[in-house]
Design a protein around this motif. Structure first.
Motif, PDB file in Angstrom:
ATOM      1  N   ARG A 189       0.796  -1.231   0.000  1.00  0.00           N
ATOM      2  CA  ARG A 189       0.000   0.000   0.000  1.00  0.00           C
ATOM      3  C   ARG A 189       0.833   1.288   0.000  1.00  0.00           C
ATOM      4  O   ARG A 189       0.289   2.377   0.099  1.00  0.00           O
ATOM      5  CB  ARG A 189      -0.942   0.021   1.199  1.00  0.00           C
ATOM      6  N   GLY A 190       2.147   1.156  -0.103  1.00  0.00           N
ATOM      7  CA  GLY A 190       2.999   2.339  -0.060  1.00  0.00           C
ATOM      8  C   GLY A 190       3.346   2.906  -1.419  1.00  0.00           C
ATOM      9  O   GLY A 190       3.977   3.969  -1.500  1.00  0.00           O
ATOM     10  N   ALA A 191       2.917   2.236  -2.509  1.00  0.00           N
ATOM     11  CA  ALA A 191       3.296   2.703  -3.844  1.00  0.00           C
ATOM     12  C   ALA A 191       2.723   4.086  -4.132  1.00  0.00           C
ATOM     13  O   ALA A 191       3.410   4.938  -4.710  1.00  0.00           O
ATOM     14  CB  ALA A 191       2.825   1.696  -4.899  1.00  0.00           C
ATOM     15  N   ALA A 192       1.482   4.319  -3.745  1.00  0.00           N
ATOM     16  CA  ALA A 192       0.853   5.614  -4.026  1.00  0.00           C
ATOM     17  C   ALA A 192       1.584   6.744  -3.317  1.00  0.00           C
ATOM     18  O   ALA A 192       1.773   7.834  -3.881  1.00  0.00           O
ATOM     19  CB  ALA A 192      -0.614   5.585  -3.616  1.00  0.00           C
ATOM     20  N   ALA A 193       2.020   6.505  -2.071  1.00  0.00           N
ATOM     21  CA  ALA A 193       2.750   7.532  -1.330  1.00  0.00           C
ATOM     22  C   ALA A 193       4.101   7.817  -1.967  1.00  0.00           C
ATOM     23  O   ALA A 193       4.622   8.935  -1.875  1.00  0.00           O
ATOM     24  CB  ALA A 193       2.933   7.105   0.117  1.00  0.00           C
ATOM     25  N   ALA A 194       4.673   6.815  -2.635  1.00  0.00           N
ATOM     26  CA  ALA A 194       5.956   7.008  -3.305  1.00  0.00           C
ATOM     27  C   ALA A 194       5.794   7.705  -4.652  1.00  0.00           C
ATOM     28  O   ALA A 194       6.659   8.509  -5.056  1.00  0.00           O
ATOM     29  CB  ALA A 194       6.649   5.658  -3.498  1.00  0.00           C
ATOM     30  N   LEU A 195       4.701   7.423  -5.359  1.00  0.00           N
ATOM     31  CA  LEU A 195       4.549   7.905  -6.723  1.00  0.00           C
ATOM     32  C   LEU A 195       3.805   9.234  -6.832  1.00  0.00           C
ATOM     33  O   LEU A 195       4.095  10.044  -7.732  1.00  0.00           O
ATOM     34  CB  LEU A 195       3.821   6.846  -7.565  1.00  0.00           C
ATOM     35  N   ALA A 196       2.820   9.468  -5.961  1.00  0.00           N
ATOM     36  CA  ALA A 196       1.995  10.670  -6.085  1.00  0.00           C
ATOM     37  C   ALA A 196       2.810  11.967  -6.055  1.00  0.00           C
ATOM     38  O   ALA A 196       2.555  12.883  -6.854  1.00  0.00           O
ATOM     39  CB  ALA A 196       0.923  10.687  -4.998  1.00  0.00           C
ATOM     40  N   PRO A 197       3.826  12.090  -5.183  1.00  0.00           N
ATOM     41  CA  PRO A 197       4.604  13.341  -5.192  1.00  0.00           C
ATOM     42  C   PRO A 197       5.355  13.584  -6.493  1.00  0.00           C
ATOM     43  O   PRO A 197       5.743  14.726  -6.778  1.00  0.00           O
ATOM     44  CB  PRO A 197       5.576  13.145  -4.023  1.00  0.00           C
ATOM     45  N   LEU A 198       5.571  12.541  -7.298  1.00  0.00           N
ATOM     46  CA  LEU A 198       6.282  12.733  -8.562  1.00  0.00           C
ATOM     47  C   LEU A 198       5.498  13.622  -9.510  1.00  0.00           C
ATOM     48  O   LEU A 198       6.074  14.158 -10.481  1.00  0.00           O
ATOM     49  CB  LEU A 198       6.554  11.379  -9.212  1.00  0.00           C
ATOM     50  N   LEU A 199       4.208  13.806  -9.268  1.00  0.00           N
ATOM     51  CA  LEU A 199       3.415  14.707 -10.097  1.00  0.00           C
ATOM     52  C   LEU A 199       3.919  16.147 -10.018  1.00  0.00           C
ATOM     53  O   LEU A 199       3.695  16.940 -10.930  1.00  0.00           O
ATOM     54  CB  LEU A 199       1.945  14.649  -9.670  1.00  0.00           C
ATOM     55  N   PHE A 241       3.526  19.479  -3.092  1.00  0.00           N
ATOM     56  CA  PHE A 241       4.190  18.206  -2.816  1.00  0.00           C
ATOM     57  C   PHE A 241       3.559  17.532  -1.596  1.00  0.00           C
ATOM     58  O   PHE A 241       3.274  16.324  -1.619  1.00  0.00           O
ATOM     59  CB  PHE A 241       5.679  18.432  -2.574  1.00  0.00           C
ATOM     60  N   SER A 242       3.344  18.305  -0.533  1.00  0.00           N
ATOM     61  CA  SER A 242       2.757  17.741   0.687  1.00  0.00           C
ATOM     62  C   SER A 242       1.332  17.263   0.441  1.00  0.00           C
ATOM     63  O   SER A 242       0.910  16.230   0.982  1.00  0.00           O
ATOM     64  CB  SER A 242       2.780  18.785   1.805  1.00  0.00           C
ATOM     65  N   ALA A 243       0.585  18.004  -0.388  1.00  0.00           N
ATOM     66  CA  ALA A 243      -0.778  17.578  -0.710  1.00  0.00           C
ATOM     67  C   ALA A 243      -0.767  16.267  -1.493  1.00  0.00           C
ATOM     68  O   ALA A 243      -1.595  15.372  -1.237  1.00  0.00           O
ATOM     69  CB  ALA A 243      -1.489  18.675  -1.505  1.00  0.00           C
ATOM     70  N   CYS A 244       0.158  16.133  -2.429  1.00  0.00           N
ATOM     71  CA  CYS A 244       0.250  14.883  -3.195  1.00  0.00           C
ATOM     72  C   CYS A 244       0.683  13.724  -2.299  1.00  0.00           C
ATOM     73  O   CYS A 244       0.165  12.597  -2.441  1.00  0.00           O
ATOM     74  CB  CYS A 244       1.226  15.056  -4.353  1.00  0.00           C
ATOM     75  N   LEU A 245       1.628  13.959  -1.426  1.00  0.00           N
ATOM     76  CA  LEU A 245       2.034  12.925  -0.484  1.00  0.00           C
ATOM     77  C   LEU A 245       0.861  12.511   0.399  1.00  0.00           C
ATOM     78  O   LEU A 245       0.654  11.311   0.668  1.00  0.00           O
ATOM     79  CB  LEU A 245       3.200  13.423   0.371  1.00  0.00           C
ATOM     80  N   SER A 246       0.092  13.488   0.844  1.00  0.00           N
ATOM     81  CA  SER A 246      -1.089  13.187   1.665  1.00  0.00           C
ATOM     82  C   SER A 246      -2.091  12.348   0.888  1.00  0.00           C
ATOM     83  O   SER A 246      -2.673  11.391   1.423  1.00  0.00           O
ATOM     84  CB  SER A 246      -1.745  14.491   2.127  1.00  0.00           C
ATOM     85  N   PHE A 247      -2.302  12.693  -0.369  1.00  0.00           N
ATOM     86  CA  PHE A 247      -3.214  11.912  -1.205  1.00  0.00           C
ATOM     87  C   PHE A 247      -2.726  10.468  -1.337  1.00  0.00           C
ATOM     88  O   PHE A 247      -3.517   9.514  -1.256  1.00  0.00           O
ATOM     89  CB  PHE A 247      -3.341  12.557  -2.585  1.00  0.00           C
ATOM     90  N   GLY A 248      -1.415  10.305  -1.548  1.00  0.00           N
ATOM     91  CA  GLY A 248      -0.873   8.949  -1.661  1.00  0.00           C
ATOM     92  C   GLY A 248      -1.053   8.143  -0.386  1.00  0.00           C
ATOM     93  O   GLY A 248      -1.382   6.943  -0.431  1.00  0.00           O
ATOM     94  N   LEU A 249      -0.852   8.774   0.763  1.00  0.00           N
ATOM     95  CA  LEU A 249      -1.049   8.076   2.034  1.00  0.00           C
ATOM     96  C   LEU A 249      -2.517   7.722   2.255  1.00  0.00           C
ATOM     97  O   LEU A 249      -2.842   6.622   2.727  1.00  0.00           O
ATOM     98  CB  LEU A 249      -0.531   8.950   3.182  1.00  0.00           C
ATOM     99  N   LEU A 250      -3.411   8.621   1.912  1.00  0.00           N
ATOM    100  CA  LEU A 250      -4.840   8.333   2.057  1.00  0.00           C
ATOM    101  C   LEU A 250      -5.269   7.221   1.111  1.00  0.00           C
ATOM    102  O   LEU A 250      -6.104   6.378   1.464  1.00  0.00           O
ATOM    103  CB  LEU A 250      -5.657   9.604   1.784  1.00  0.00           C
ATOM    104  N   PHE A 251      -4.710   7.217  -0.087  1.00  0.00           N
ATOM    105  CA  PHE A 251      -5.037   6.151  -1.032  1.00  0.00           C
ATOM    106  C   PHE A 251      -4.555   4.795  -0.491  1.00  0.00           C
ATOM    107  O   PHE A 251      -5.234   3.777  -0.619  1.00  0.00           O
ATOM    108  CB  PHE A 251      -4.371   6.435  -2.378  1.00  0.00           C
ATOM    109  N   GLY A 252      -3.363   4.802   0.123  1.00  0.00           N
ATOM    110  CA  GLY A 252      -2.858   3.564   0.737  1.00  0.00           C
ATOM    111  C   GLY A 252      -3.718   3.110   1.897  1.00  0.00           C
ATOM    112  O   GLY A 252      -3.936   1.914   2.087  1.00  0.00           O
ATOM    113  N   ALA A 253      -4.212   4.071   2.673  1.00  0.00           N
ATOM    114  CA  ALA A 253      -5.106   3.704   3.780  1.00  0.00           C
ATOM    115  C   ALA A 253      -6.411   3.107   3.268  1.00  0.00           C
ATOM    116  O   ALA A 253      -6.933   2.148   3.824  1.00  0.00           O
ATOM    117  CB  ALA A 253      -5.395   4.935   4.631  1.00  0.00           C
ATOM    118  N   ARG A 254      -6.927   3.647   2.179  1.00  0.00           N
ATOM    119  CA  ARG A 254      -8.161   3.132   1.601  1.00  0.00           C
ATOM    120  C   ARG A 254      -7.935   1.738   1.034  1.00  0.00           C
ATOM    121  O   ARG A 254      -8.836   0.884   1.073  1.00  0.00           O
ATOM    122  CB  ARG A 254      -8.630   4.083   0.504  1.00  0.00           C
ATOM    123  N   ALA A 255      -6.749   1.485   0.491  1.00  0.00           N
ATOM    124  CA  ALA A 255      -6.449   0.162  -0.084  1.00  0.00           C
ATOM    125  C   ALA A 255      -6.507  -0.927   0.984  1.00  0.00           C
ATOM    126  O   ALA A 255      -6.867  -2.071   0.696  1.00  0.00           O
ATOM    127  CB  ALA A 255      -5.079   0.185  -0.743  1.00  0.00           C
TER     128      ALA A 255
END
Length: 403
Positions: free
Chosen positions: A335-345, A386-400
């Motif tokens: 579930r950590g992939a989204a937190a790693a990839l989302a900030p790359l946006l 960047f922080s907003a994207c990281l937050s989105f990735g963490l929330l997506f991982g939590a939902r997964a």
């Protein structure tokens, strides 16, 4: 019959005449008629009594030598009541705008970003969320700590000689002379006190360790430029920002939400990502101010390593924020992939910022200082997005996990 009372000008003319003043001799050729009692009464009635005025309201007589050598007298009318009423309003508006600028609102995102990440991290780790407690008390307290740090910095840098007329950035509040350094300093300290008072209900709920952490954070904010050993004057400002605007802030927010251990590995990782980007704001600010900092003995890290070294520090800190993200994928493979990839946006924004930082002249002129000021605002935007994207990735991982 009693003579009419003399005006101020006539009194001055009489005195000048006794001294042989040439204006008095010219006046004797064509003396001005004395004002009527009605005009004198009206002039005194119309003269404003407010302190918000200049000398233009005073009933005066302006001498003008005409072609035939005589002198004409023309009364200067008082200003309209509208101008007298508007003057204090404009002055107070300017004063409030200076105070607002002293808060440095463009960089207050440094307090908002950890709140986003800490909240998402609590959800990622399966903890409960107490959003009202964070939004109504903790977030305002964080902002007050940053404002207090800025105001103390404003006052102390001025008294230490760092903020002079040669400074390339916007004029600070104390530097304008509108407010004394002691008032600005006291206001900054009051912000620290108010932040601690706001957090009392949170301390009661989460314990003494949180109270001690925030107390140390306030002390660090003050010691950034204040006290006997100012951190920013000894090349310690950068690491202080990473620690307190990164690791500490993210950990505190996560802890306020879920009540678990105050410090843990995930909070440290997320805090480092947020903190190193927050440090780029400071470095860009110090790149702009390096000349005046060096002149007054303020040894920031940019002063120590030089302009080129400071620019490389911005590049390294920005790259570190993205590279650290890989640990989310390594530590949480499912579930950590989204937190790693989302900030790359946000990578295009960061690359553009770094390119412009590297292109800015090493010895900043006034024009280059304005460029750095614009880059500082852009860096704050990158930090927040960047922080907003990281937050989105963490929330997506939590939902997964919950699905």
């Amino acid at each position: 019959m009693a003579s009419a009372p003399l005006t101020h000008f006539e009194e001055d003319s009489a005195a000048a005449g006794s001294r042989g003043d040439p204006w008095s001799k010219a006046s004797s050729l064509a003396p001005a008629p004395p004002p009527s009692s009605l005009s004198t009464h009206v002039a005194h009635q119309n003269a404003p009594t407010s302190d918000w005025r200049d000398t233009s309201h005073v009933l005066a007589v302006s001498p003008a030598v005409v072609a035939n050598g005589s002198q004409s007298h023309k009364a200067i009318p008082p200003p309209s009541s509208l101008s007298v009423a508007v003057a204090p309003t404009l002055w107070m508006t300017r004063r409030w705008l200076l105070w607002l600028a002293a808060l440095r609102p463009k960089t207050l995102t440094a307090s908002v970003a950890p709140v986003l990440v800490g909240t998402a991290l609590s959800a990622f780790l399966g903890g409960e969320l107490d959003v009202p407690l964070v939004l109504t008390l903790t977030l305002p307290a964080f902002i007050l700590v940053q404002i207090g740090t800025n105001l103390v910095n404003d006052a102390v840098d001025y008294t230490r000689g760092a903020d002079t007329e040669e400074r390339k950035g916007p004029r600070r509040l104390t530097q304008t002379g509108v407010v004394s350094p002691s008032v600005v300093h006291a206001t900054g300290v009051a912000c620290f006190a108010l932040a601690l008072m706001l957090m009392i209900p949170v301390f009661y709920r989460r314990g003494w360790l949180l109270a001690a952490t925030l107390l140390v954070s306030c002390a660090a904010g003050y010691a950034y430029t204040g006290g006997p050993y100012p951190l920013a004057y000894h090349a310690l400002g950068d690491v202080t920002v990473v620690l307190f605007f990164g690791v500490v802030c993210v950990s505190v927010i996560r802890h306020v939400h879920d009540g678990k251990a105050l410090y843990d590995a995930p909070s440290t990782l997320a805090g480092l990502q947020v903190g190193v980007l927050a440090a780029t704001l400071l470095v860009i600010n110090n790149l702009r101010d390096s000349d005046t900092d060096r002149a007054c003995g303020k040894r920031t890290l940019v002063v120590v390593v030089g302009q080129r070294g400071g620019k490389h520090e911005v590049v390294i800190a920005t790259a570190a924020a993205y590279l650290l993200g890989a640990l989310w994928w390594l530590c949480y493979p499912q579930r950590g992939a989204a937190a790693a990839l989302a900030p790359l946006l946000t990578l295009p924004l960061s690359i553009s910022l770094l390119r412009d930082v590297m292109r800015t002249p090493d010895s900043p002129s006034l024009a280059a200082g304005e460029v750095y000021t614009a880059l500082l605002a852009r860096a704050a935007g990158v930090h927040l997005v960047f922080s907003a994207c990281l937050s989105f990735g963490l929330l997506f991982g939590a939902r997964a996990v919950t699905v």
